[in-house]
Design a protein around this motif. Structure first.
Motif, PDB file in Angstrom:
ATOM      1  N   HIS A   7     -12.987 -14.433 -45.575  1.00 46.53           N
ATOM      2  CA  HIS A   7     -13.346 -14.592 -46.981  1.00 46.53           C
ATOM      3  C   HIS A   7     -14.848 -14.800 -47.141  1.00 46.53           C
ATOM      4  O   HIS A   7     -15.474 -14.208 -48.027  1.00 46.53           O
ATOM      5  CB  HIS A   7     -12.574 -15.755 -47.597  1.00 46.53           C
ATOM      6  N   ARG A   8     -15.418 -15.637 -46.303  1.00 48.40           N
ATOM      7  CA  ARG A   8     -16.862 -15.890 -46.389  1.00 48.40           C
ATOM      8  C   ARG A   8     -17.668 -14.619 -46.168  1.00 48.40           C
ATOM      9  O   ARG A   8     -18.611 -14.332 -46.917  1.00 48.40           O
ATOM     10  CB  ARG A   8     -17.265 -16.950 -45.374  1.00 48.40           C
ATOM     11  N   SER A   9     -17.322 -13.858 -45.155  1.00 51.53           N
ATOM     12  CA  SER A   9     -18.097 -12.644 -44.873  1.00 51.53           C
ATOM     13  C   SER A   9     -17.886 -11.587 -45.959  1.00 51.53           C
ATOM     14  O   SER A   9     -18.828 -10.889 -46.342  1.00 51.53           O
ATOM     15  CB  SER A   9     -17.757 -12.081 -43.495  1.00 51.53           C
ATOM     16  N   GLU A  10     -16.671 -11.479 -46.468  1.00 50.50           N
ATOM     17  CA  GLU A  10     -16.397 -10.501 -47.528  1.00 50.50           C
ATOM     18  C   GLU A  10     -17.137 -10.872 -48.819  1.00 50.50           C
ATOM     19  O   GLU A  10     -17.687 -10.009 -49.498  1.00 50.50           O
ATOM     20  CB  GLU A  10     -14.888 -10.411 -47.772  1.00 50.50           C
ATOM     21  N   ILE A  11     -17.176 -12.153 -49.141  1.00 44.62           N
ATOM     22  CA  ILE A  11     -17.904 -12.618 -50.332  1.00 44.62           C
ATOM     23  C   ILE A  11     -19.388 -12.298 -50.185  1.00 44.62           C
ATOM     24  O   ILE A  11     -20.016 -11.762 -51.109  1.00 44.62           O
ATOM     25  CB  ILE A  11     -17.684 -14.129 -50.545  1.00 44.62           C
ATOM     26  N   GLU A  12     -19.946 -12.597 -49.028  1.00 44.82           N
ATOM     27  CA  GLU A  12     -21.359 -12.319 -48.788  1.00 44.82           C
ATOM     28  C   GLU A  12     -21.656 -10.825 -48.905  1.00 44.82           C
ATOM     29  O   GLU A  12     -22.631 -10.416 -49.553  1.00 44.82           O
ATOM     30  CB  GLU A  12     -21.754 -12.823 -47.400  1.00 44.82           C
ATOM     31  N   LYS A  48     -13.450  -9.344 -58.216  1.00 36.85           N
ATOM     32  CA  LYS A  48     -12.947  -9.412 -56.842  1.00 36.85           C
ATOM     33  C   LYS A  48     -13.610 -10.560 -56.089  1.00 36.85           C
ATOM     34  O   LYS A  48     -12.947 -11.310 -55.363  1.00 36.85           O
ATOM     35  CB  LYS A  48     -13.192  -8.075 -56.131  1.00 36.85           C
ATOM     36  N   VAL A  49     -14.918 -10.725 -56.271  1.00 34.50           N
ATOM     37  CA  VAL A  49     -15.626 -11.831 -55.624  1.00 34.50           C
ATOM     38  C   VAL A  49     -15.068 -13.157 -56.124  1.00 34.50           C
ATOM     39  O   VAL A  49     -14.813 -14.071 -55.335  1.00 34.50           O
ATOM     40  CB  VAL A  49     -17.153 -11.747 -55.858  1.00 34.50           C
ATOM     41  N   ASP A  50     -14.865 -13.271 -57.422  1.00 32.20           N
ATOM     42  CA  ASP A  50     -14.311 -14.501 -57.989  1.00 32.20           C
ATOM     43  C   ASP A  50     -12.950 -14.818 -57.376  1.00 32.20           C
ATOM     44  O   ASP A  50     -12.658 -15.970 -57.046  1.00 32.20           O
ATOM     45  CB  ASP A  50     -14.195 -14.398 -59.509  1.00 32.20           C
ATOM     46  N   SER A  51     -12.138 -13.796 -57.186  1.00 33.91           N
ATOM     47  CA  SER A  51     -10.824 -13.963 -56.575  1.00 33.91           C
ATOM     48  C   SER A  51     -10.949 -14.424 -55.123  1.00 33.91           C
ATOM     49  O   SER A  51     -10.229 -15.331 -54.683  1.00 33.91           O
ATOM     50  CB  SER A  51     -10.059 -12.647 -56.654  1.00 33.91           C
ATOM     51  N   LEU A  52     -11.865 -13.818 -54.394  1.00 33.89           N
ATOM     52  CA  LEU A  52     -12.083 -14.218 -53.004  1.00 33.89           C
ATOM     53  C   LEU A  52     -12.601 -15.651 -52.896  1.00 33.89           C
ATOM     54  O   LEU A  52     -12.204 -16.390 -51.984  1.00 33.89           O
ATOM     55  CB  LEU A  52     -13.065 -13.266 -52.317  1.00 33.89           C
ATOM     56  N   VAL A  53     -13.445 -16.046 -53.827  1.00 36.96           N
ATOM     57  CA  VAL A  53     -13.965 -17.418 -53.835  1.00 36.96           C
ATOM     58  C   VAL A  53     -12.808 -18.400 -54.064  1.00 36.96           C
ATOM     59  O   VAL A  53     -12.728 -19.439 -53.394  1.00 36.96           O
ATOM     60  CB  VAL A  53     -15.085 -17.581 -54.888  1.00 36.96           C
ATOM     61  N   GLU A  54     -11.928 -18.072 -54.988  1.00 38.77           N
ATOM     62  CA  GLU A  54     -10.780 -18.942 -55.236  1.00 38.77           C
ATOM     63  C   GLU A  54      -9.917 -19.067 -53.987  1.00 38.77           C
ATOM     64  O   GLU A  54      -9.495 -20.173 -53.631  1.00 38.77           O
ATOM     65  CB  GLU A  54      -9.943 -18.395 -56.391  1.00 38.77           C
TER      66      GLU A  54
END
Length: 60
Positions: A7-12, A48-54
């Motif tokens: 999740h961290r790498s995908e968000i970045e 999508k980023v917001d979803s990944l952050v959640e």
């Protein structure tokens, strides 16, 4: 379930893409090119980023 590191790498990665997309949109706008479809893509990317952050926050 995917790991917190995923999740961290995908968000970045997606945040970098969003930054590039924003710059491209500004360039297009300066050139008088319609940007509605690019802006819609940007909104979907941000959602999508917001979803990944959640998801990441739930895993922490």
């Amino acid at each position: 379930m995917r790991s917190i590191e995923y999740h961290r790498s995908e968000i970045e990665h997606m945040r970098r893409q969003i930054g590039r997309q924003q710059k491209e949109i500004l360039e297009l706008q300066r050139g008088g090119v319609p940007t509605a479809s690019a802006e819609a893509l940007l909104e979907r990317m941000q959602a999508k980023v917001d979803s990944l952050v959640e998801e990441r926050n739930r895993l922490e």
